[in-house]
Design a protein around this motif. Sequence first.
Motif, PDB file in Angstrom:
ATOM      1  N   UNK A 108       0.832  -1.209   0.000  1.00  0.00           N
ATOM      2  CA  UNK A 108       0.000   0.000   0.000  1.00  0.00           C
ATOM      3  C   UNK A 108       0.861   1.251   0.000  1.00  0.00           C
ATOM      4  N   UNK A 109       0.321   2.285  -0.601  1.00  0.00           N
ATOM      5  CA  UNK A 109       1.004   3.579  -0.553  1.00  0.00           C
ATOM      6  C   UNK A 109       0.297   4.452   0.492  1.00  0.00           C
ATOM      7  N   UNK A 110       1.066   4.900   1.473  1.00  0.00           N
ATOM      8  CA  UNK A 110       0.503   5.705   2.554  1.00  0.00           C
ATOM      9  C   UNK A 110       0.834   7.181   2.351  1.00  0.00           C
ATOM     10  N   UNK A 112       0.732  10.822   4.621  1.00  0.00           N
ATOM     11  CA  UNK A 112       0.833  11.077   6.055  1.00  0.00           C
ATOM     12  C   UNK A 112       0.854  12.576   6.317  1.00  0.00           C
ATOM     13  N   UNK A 122      14.972  24.753   4.248  1.00  0.00           N
ATOM     14  CA  UNK A 122      14.422  24.919   2.890  1.00  0.00           C
ATOM     15  C   UNK A 122      13.172  25.797   2.916  1.00  0.00           C
ATOM     16  N   UNK A 127      10.986  22.765  -0.873  1.00  0.00           N
ATOM     17  CA  UNK A 127      10.696  21.467  -0.266  1.00  0.00           C
ATOM     18  C   UNK A 127       9.671  20.699  -1.103  1.00  0.00           C
ATOM     19  N   UNK A 130      11.122  19.536  -4.377  1.00  0.00           N
ATOM     20  CA  UNK A 130      12.015  18.372  -4.241  1.00  0.00           C
ATOM     21  C   UNK A 130      11.233  17.096  -3.935  1.00  0.00           C
ATOM     22  N   UNK A 131      10.246  17.215  -3.057  1.00  0.00           N
ATOM     23  CA  UNK A 131       9.458  16.025  -2.703  1.00  0.00           C
ATOM     24  C   UNK A 131       8.664  15.542  -3.921  1.00  0.00           C
ATOM     25  N   UNK A 133       9.558  15.763  -6.997  1.00  0.00           N
ATOM     26  CA  UNK A 133      10.472  15.036  -7.888  1.00  0.00           C
ATOM     27  C   UNK A 133      10.786  13.652  -7.321  1.00  0.00           C
ATOM     28  N   UNK A 134      10.946  13.582  -5.992  1.00  0.00           N
ATOM     29  CA  UNK A 134      11.179  12.270  -5.354  1.00  0.00           C
ATOM     30  C   UNK A 134       9.998  11.332  -5.626  1.00  0.00           C
ATOM     31  N   UNK A 135       8.796  11.911  -5.613  1.00  0.00           N
ATOM     32  CA  UNK A 135       7.591  11.103  -5.846  1.00  0.00           C
ATOM     33  C   UNK A 135       7.446  10.689  -7.309  1.00  0.00           C
ATOM     34  N   UNK A 136       8.321  11.210  -8.168  1.00  0.00           N
ATOM     35  CA  UNK A 136       8.280  10.810  -9.568  1.00  0.00           C
ATOM     36  C   UNK A 136       7.445  11.733 -10.444  1.00  0.00           C
ATOM     37  N   UNK A 178       2.119  18.565   1.170  1.00  0.00           N
ATOM     38  CA  UNK A 178       2.981  17.455   0.743  1.00  0.00           C
ATOM     39  C   UNK A 178       2.212  16.135   0.673  1.00  0.00           C
TER      40      UNK A 178
END
Lengths: 328, 266
Positions: A108-110, A112, A122, A127, A130-131, A133-136, A178
């Motif tokens: 599962x993807x949570x 939060x 930052x 922030x 960057x997040x 981009x981390x998430x794709x 976020x």
Amino acid sequence: MTFSRSIYRVLIAIKANCRGKTILDCTRNNSSRFAICLELERETIITVSDMTKKFGRKIILSDINLKINQGDAIAFLGRNGCGKSTFLKIVAGLMPFEKGKVTYCKKLKFGYVPERFPAMNLTMKDYISQIGRVLGLQKEDVNERSKQLFEELFMQDMIDTPIRYLSKGTLQKMAVVQAFLTTPDVLLLDEPISGQDITSQQVFIEKVNHLNHELGVTILCSCHEDYMVKAIAKSVYEISDGKLCQIKHTGRSEFDNLCKLLFVKKSEYKNDDILAIPQSVQSISVKPEQYEGREVAIYVLPSESDRVIRDMLHENFELRGLNDERLF
Amino acid sequence: MMKDSFDKLRCLFYLVRHHGSVFSGKVRSLPPLVLWIFTLYQIFDPPIPSTLIQGYVAAAMWLFFAMVWFGYLFLSDFDMTTEHLLILQINSRLLYVISKILFLTVVCFAISLLGALYPIIMDFAFGIIGLTLIADGVRLSDFFGALLLNFTVGTLGVSVAFLFHPNPSKNSDSFITLIMLVMFALMAFIKHQIFNFEGLFRYLLLIFTPVYEILRLFSDKSVFTVGDLAMTAIQGSIYFSIAMMLGYWLYSRRVYGPLLAKPESG
């Protein structure tokens, strides 16, 4: 053709067409139309079995059992330190526990929303970028999505401010932004609105309900605010003495039928601690909710709203909002 | 499969960038780097050691401590909420830990490069004013040998920091882990002086970081040989891999617990 035979035919038709659904209730209203209440047989996505959590020798959660289905919206209530946040973290696999088992039907993807968003150097914009981009996500998508969320939550003036300088409420909104960048399977809300302004709280509740209703996101929420529970939760549990007990359903439907009136006490009154709500209003309204800044929300049946407004104005209150819309 | 791997790599890249932008703005990241630059200045300030290699070996020893310090500061800087948010966002605890190690490895490579280049740059600068810093001249093999030596020793420092970084959920343990970290780092150099084991027992000393063994390979050499460098790389990579796996296991077990649920059919 009798009424009962009509219903029977409809039931057969529904059973034929809606596999996996359970007919809960069938009622007839005044205009000879009838409503049929259905419940989807939803998949159990998380099962908590006999789970016990201790901090040192103190047992925080004891032999907890809970099945969480897809699309559930569950609120966890309880006094401070009773283990609500701990339970959410255990469900998300973020905390060890001493006994029991937590199983998932799939990976599962949570999402939060933490109670306290961490301070860092930052800026909000950096922030989130960057997040994202981390998430794709693509850079343009992140910018577009975050811009929309910043505007909806009234944060556009602060996006270039380092996160460490933001107030508690803004940090909470940051946590919300976020979490809403993508659509998770399960959204964990750990006291998400305790510091937010009222308008942002309403936006937040709408967004959570949209995720739950339209996209089938499962919501697990730890909170203290009664109106939040009523607005979001389909089922409510209380954690007390380490045990998890389901308490009276205070679901949205009951709440939605009520008219919300937002009043503010006139400034010449100095006694802010207790707002003197007339007894006549208290007797006919659902529990009034007092906010900061001498504001109070009252939920009443639409038929009673005129009387409540009159009584409140008489007691030197001003009407500020009606059904989540601010008058001024 | 390919797309999945590519997505993970991309995620890793952005995570490392994120760690960099969060940590680089902090003053606490500077002291280990200042220590390292000061050490280079001291070692390669005339008169320099008898050979360039000896200078590199002395510098590598300090790089080990600088990376232990830097790694400890970086790994103990994260609060639990940041960590939880990132782990849930990428949906993988392993990927998150790898990103932190990768960030430290990138920093290690950068300062290893600085260490390898420093005497060469200084020699060039002295040459401009008509002085000679390195009498024998600098060979290309010196540069690459020093880079490999520095990088290997630096990553061993990272592995020590990862093994003993404080458990973020238990602040009371942080002082104890700091003491253990310092002791373990020092043991990398003094283990043979303290424990005079014979026979098979001396292999027990392999528990401690093999910095002493690696530096001893170059103690009386005037050039880097392929054999010594290969031995350095092998020892370093074996220890680093084992330390990382052990560190990840300890970290997962303590912070997130052995009962972290795995997907099971409902």
